[in-house]
Design a protein around this motif. Structure first.
Motif, short mmCIF file in Angstrom:
data_model
loop_
_atom_site.label_atom_id
_atom_site.label_comp_id
_atom_site.label_asym_id
_atom_site.label_seq_id
_atom_site.Cartn_x
_atom_site.Cartn_y
_atom_site.Cartn_z
N THR A 246 0.85 -1.18 0.00
CA THR A 246 0.00 0.00 0.00
C THR A 246 0.89 1.23 0.00
OG1 THR A 246 -1.64 -1.20 1.31
CG2 THR A 246 -1.86 1.18 1.22
N VAL A 247 0.69 2.10 -0.98
CA VAL A 247 1.51 3.31 -1.08
C VAL A 247 0.60 4.53 -0.94
CG1 VAL A 247 3.11 4.66 -2.49
CG2 VAL A 247 3.17 2.15 -2.56
N VAL A 248 0.86 5.32 0.10
CA VAL A 248 0.12 6.55 0.35
C VAL A 248 0.74 7.67 -0.47
CG1 VAL A 248 -0.36 8.30 2.10
CG2 VAL A 248 -0.58 5.87 2.67
N ILE A 249 -0.07 8.41 -1.22
CA ILE A 249 0.42 9.53 -2.01
C ILE A 249 -0.28 10.82 -1.55
CG2 ILE A 249 0.60 10.56 -4.31
CD1 ILE A 249 2.36 8.15 -4.06
N GLU A 250 0.50 11.76 -1.10
CA GLU A 250 -0.03 13.09 -0.76
C GLU A 250 0.31 14.04 -1.91
OE1 GLU A 250 -1.79 16.31 1.14
OE2 GLU A 250 -1.98 14.14 1.49
N LEU A 251 -0.72 14.66 -2.48
CA LEU A 251 -0.55 15.53 -3.64
C LEU A 251 -0.58 17.00 -3.22
CD1 LEU A 251 -3.03 13.64 -6.00
CD2 LEU A 251 -0.53 13.63 -6.19
N LYS A 252 0.37 17.78 -3.72
CA LYS A 252 0.42 19.21 -3.45
C LYS A 252 0.63 19.97 -4.76
CE LYS A 252 0.54 18.70 1.13
NZ LYS A 252 -0.65 19.00 1.96
N GLN A 253 -0.02 21.13 -4.85
CA GLN A 253 0.19 22.00 -6.01
C GLN A 253 1.14 23.15 -5.70
OE1 GLN A 253 -3.44 21.68 -4.99
NE2 GLN A 253 -3.13 19.66 -5.84
N TRP A 254 1.89 23.03 -4.62
CA TRP A 254 2.73 24.13 -4.14
C TRP A 254 3.82 24.50 -5.15
CZ3 TRP A 254 4.00 21.80 1.34
CH2 TRP A 254 2.82 21.76 2.10
N THR A 255 4.06 25.80 -5.25
CA THR A 255 5.24 26.30 -5.96
C THR A 255 6.14 27.09 -5.01
OG1 THR A 255 4.00 28.26 -6.67
CG2 THR A 255 4.09 26.39 -8.20
N LYS A 256 5.57 27.50 -3.87
CA LYS A 256 6.37 28.16 -2.84
C LYS A 256 5.67 28.03 -1.49
CE LYS A 256 4.35 32.73 -3.72
NZ LYS A 256 4.64 34.15 -4.02
N VAL A 257 6.44 27.96 -0.44
CA VAL A 257 5.90 27.92 0.92
C VAL A 257 6.88 28.67 1.82
CG1 VAL A 257 4.73 25.70 0.64
CG2 VAL A 257 7.07 25.75 1.51
N GLU A 258 6.43 29.00 3.01
CA GLU A 258 7.30 29.59 4.02
C GLU A 258 7.65 28.52 5.05
OE1 GLU A 258 5.94 33.31 5.69
OE2 GLU A 258 4.69 33.67 3.93
N THR A 259 8.91 28.47 5.43
CA THR A 259 9.35 27.48 6.41
C THR A 259 10.10 28.17 7.54
OG1 THR A 259 11.45 27.11 5.26
CG2 THR A 259 9.59 25.71 4.62
N ASN A 260 10.25 27.46 8.62
CA ASN A 260 10.97 27.98 9.79
C ASN A 260 11.73 26.81 10.40
OD1 ASN A 260 11.75 28.90 12.37
ND2 ASN A 260 10.00 30.29 12.47
N THR A 261 13.06 26.91 10.44
CA THR A 261 13.87 25.80 10.95
C THR A 261 13.57 25.48 12.41
OG1 THR A 261 15.65 27.38 11.43
CG2 THR A 261 15.75 26.21 9.31
N ALA A 262 13.02 26.48 13.13
CA ALA A 262 12.68 26.23 14.53
C ALA A 262 11.43 25.36 14.65
CB ALA A 262 12.47 27.55 15.27
N ARG A 263 10.65 25.26 13.55
CA ARG A 263 9.43 24.45 13.57
C ARG A 263 9.42 23.60 12.31
NH1 ARG A 263 4.44 28.00 15.59
NH2 ARG A 263 3.89 25.97 16.44
N PRO A 264 10.28 22.60 12.25
CA PRO A 264 10.45 21.84 11.01
C PRO A 264 9.25 21.00 10.62
CG PRO A 264 11.67 20.83 12.82
CD PRO A 264 11.18 22.15 13.32
N GLY A 265 8.33 20.74 11.55
CA GLY A 265 7.19 19.91 11.23
C GLY A 265 6.03 20.67 10.62
N MET A 266 6.21 22.00 10.40
CA MET A 266 5.12 22.81 9.88
C MET A 266 5.62 23.70 8.76
SD MET A 266 3.63 23.95 13.59
CE MET A 266 2.31 24.94 12.92
N VAL A 267 4.74 24.03 7.83
CA VAL A 267 5.05 24.99 6.77
C VAL A 267 3.83 25.89 6.59
CG1 VAL A 267 6.62 23.42 5.58
CG2 VAL A 267 4.23 23.49 4.91
N LYS A 268 4.05 27.05 5.98
CA LYS A 268 2.97 27.97 5.70
C LYS A 268 2.76 28.01 4.19
CE LYS A 268 1.25 32.64 6.60
NZ LYS A 268 1.58 33.96 7.22
N ALA A 269 1.60 27.53 3.75
CA ALA A 269 1.25 27.52 2.33
C ALA A 269 0.12 28.52 2.14
CB ALA A 269 0.82 26.13 1.89
#
Length: 658
Positions: free
Chosen positions: A120-143
């Motif tokens: 079983t292969v789970v596929i998560e699809l995203k249309q992102w071309t840019k996001v904001e990230t923060n190394t202090a919170r690696p488990g989250m991004v701002k899209a």
């Protein structure tokens, strides 16, 4: 003998598969079929329309326009990639529901691995071309404007769910996953990969635009998708997956039980432990009778209902053939409990609103914390008993409900001890009632809770506060109670400001928040004002403004003291020091409380007659007044009520007379 049946209508054409045994529900998803079949159907303009209808039928609400646009952009891209990789024979499920969490996976691929097992292969699809990230919170991004999980972390959660929850009654399955960002440039992909580090998320690939080409071969692309060597699934294995019962695995229960057992915050004292033992004894007794049972544990604020529920979950996880759940109608409390018990609790701890937890069986024990918030509809029940609550009781073998009737704060919520007793009798279920009397909040002060109960009676005099075991007073003005809170925060203690729902709550979902709780008063220096925002609406804390906690964490996380909490964020929580602001929805006149529903901004309550509104408002203020474990300050925006509160305090002369 194998019979044939037609599957329920999906976005594709109907297909014949062996019949489903009674009591086993088909997996819920918008589409199922081979990749090749999907490729042939996608160009049909009616395909998305059928997918929308199927979605609405399955999930009770139509997909948003953003979801449909996402399907339109991502599904063809996924199919093109899979065909290019030579994976047209794989079976694909679109918008696959994970029942115990309520989340949906964009796509699930099913096929036979080289070793013969189902993969079983789970596929998560995203249309992102840019996001904001923060190394202090690696488990989250701002899209865009949304704070979301890092895609590899999201995939990892789905993979863990399938490993922990899909019954192994059939042959074992091999679960993998990948995040496919089909529009993402290499720079974005590298940034996201750098945040996974060496943690669990690092084993789930993130594929961008440049990774989705057959370079150097189609087989290499299949490998990148974690589908290398996969072929068409065996029919029996495929049906085993589609018909699998979602229930917690033994390894999940062992991990969850261990987390609870090792958590000192969940230690039981005195009659808390007696109640726990009584519940466990009743569970064993009812199982031996092959009957269903209901246990109701009643108790006021601070008697330990939530802690007992958590400890019982740990106990039940350790029992043979266990299938327990800990549910609550409060999303805020759910998130806090999941944080306390740890990520292992996913699915075991869930929110009960309009759907019964998945996978309940005759051996299941459901622990329902804050049962007084169980949803009725919308004011008067459609049935003699709350519908979803009744469904839950009938599906489980044993239901343990933790209840405080004086915390019912909406006409669309609530169940009583008497209603539960009558329901059990009408169904022939075993019934037992356990009452908790010792309370551990409010510094253990029985005198304070008794005083609050007297203060918040609809009519009659309240006594002056004479207790010495709890820090209680009436604040002089908002600057006074804010300084009190700040002093405790600076001393390393927790403190929060709460208020009745008497101001608008129109702030955007993300900071900056509007200072909507606005109070004016006249002091020695003339006309003064004070204003603060309500707690944030968002479920997650903003990456850009970490001192504004997400809604579930207002009571516990740094910065929460700078926003005002309402009944729906404070209920079920506790902190050291507490401010309660009485709005003008209830005022004190002639030795009684007078309600003014028009002063409320709580939509479900505004249309109620005053006498009904008063019941819910007094319950709400009683809840708010019991959140502080060490001290409370009371303040009313109505001058006459404020004077009344002040005259009840130590060292003040009672001039208001009630």
């Amino acid at each position: 003998m194998i019979h044939k049946y037609q599957t329920t209508t999906t976005a594709g054409s109907a297909k014949s598969l062996p019949s489903v045994p009674p009591g086993i529900a088909l997996a819920m998803h918008v589409y199922e079929g081979t990749v090749q079949t999907l490729a042939a159907q996608l160009p049909d303009p009616s395909f998305l329309q059928r997918a929308e209808r199927r979605f609405t039928t399955l999930f009770g609400a139509a997909p948003t326009s953003q979801e449909v646009q996402s399907w339109r952009r991502s599904w063809p891209r996924l199919v093109d990639v899979l065909l290019t990789a030579g994976l047209g024979d794989l079976y694909v499920l679109l918008e696959y529901l994970l029942p115990a969490t309520g989340e949906r996976v964009d796509a699930v691929l099913l096929g036979q691995a080289p070793d013969g097992r189902l993969r079983t292969v789970v596929i998560e699809l995203k249309q992102w071309t840019k996001v904001e990230t923060n190394t202090a919170r690696p488990g989250m991004v701002k899209a865009g404007e949304r704070i979301v999980q890092h895609p590899a972390r999201q995939v990892g959660g789905y993979v863990t769910y399938l490993q922990d929850w899909v019954s192994k009654d059939t042959s074992p399955i091999d679960v993998r996953g990948a995040a496919v960002l089909h529009d993402a440039p290499s720079t974005l992909v590298e940034t996201l990969r750098s945040l996974t580090g060496q943690g669990p998320s690092s084993k789930f690939p993130i594929l961008g635009r440049e990774d989705l080409t057959p370079t150097p071969t189609p087989g290499a692309l299949a490998d990148r998708l974690t589908c290398g060597g996969m072929s068409a699934p065996d029919t029996g294995q495929l049906l085993g997956f589609l018909q699998a019962r979602h229930r917690p695995s033994a390894s999940l229960l062992k991990r969850a039980g261990g987390m609870i057992e090792g958590n000192d915050a969940l230690t039981l004292i005195g009659d808390q432990d007696l109640a726990r033992q009584e519940v466990l004894h009743t569970v064993t007794e009812v199982r031996g009778q092959a009957r269903k049972g209901i246990v109701v544990v009643t108790g006021g604020p601070g008697t330990g209902k939530t802690v007992i529920a958590c400890r019982l979950l740990g106990d039940l996880c350790a029992q043979p053939q266990a299938n327990p759940r800990l549910a609550t109608p409060s999303g805020t409390l759910t998130r806090q409990l999941q944080r306390t018990v740890g990520p292992t609790s996913r699915g075991l701890i869930t929110t009960l609103v309009d759907r019964v937890p998945a996978g309940l069986q005759s051996n299941s024990v459901v622990l329902l914390d804050e049962a007084h918030r169980a949803r009725t509809y919308p004011d008067h029940r459609r049935d003699p008993f709350p519908t979803v609550l009744g469904q839950m009781i009938e599906r489980a073998g044993m239901s343990v409900l933790f209840l405080d009737e004086q915390q019912i704060v909406r006409p669309s919520e609530g169940v009583t001890l008497q209603e539960l007793r009558q329901y059990a009798h009408s169904k022939g279920h075993t019934f037992r009632h356990i009452n908790l009397t010792t309370q551990f909040r409010c510094n253990g002060s029985r005198a304070y809770l008794d005083w609050v109960n007297q203060l918040l009676q609809p009519a009659g005099p309240a006594p002056a506060w004479t207790g010495t075991d709890y820090d209680l007073d009436a604040a002089q003005n908002p600057h006074d109670f804010e300084n009190w809170v700040t002093e405790h925060i600076n001393a390393g203690r927790s403190a929060r400001i709460t208020a009745g729902f008497c101001w608008p709550w129109d702030s955007p979902s993300t900071p900056p928040l509007l200072p909507e709780v606005d109070i004016s008063w006249t002091g020695p220096d003339g006309h003064l004002t004070w204003s603060r925002p309500w707690n944030a609406r968002n479920e997650e804390t903003s990456m850009d403004v970490p001192d504004v906690p997400g809604r579930p964490y207002w009571a516990t996380d740094t910065g929460g003291h700078q926003q005002v909490g309402c009944i729906y964020t404070a209920q079920g929580m506790e902190y050291d020091y507490n401010v309660v602001i009485f709005g003008r929805d209830i005022v004190r006149r002639d030795n009684r409380w007078i309600a003014d529903p028009a002063a409320s901004h709580d939509t479900p309550l505004k249309g109620l007659p005053a006498h009904r509104y008063l019941t819910y408002a007094l319950n709400a203020y009683r809840v708010l007044a019991s959140r502080g474990s060490k001290g409370t300050r009371l303040y009313s925006t109505d001058p006459e009520t404020q004077l009344y509160l002040q005259t009840l305090m130590p060292g003040r002369t009672n001039q208001a007379g009630g």
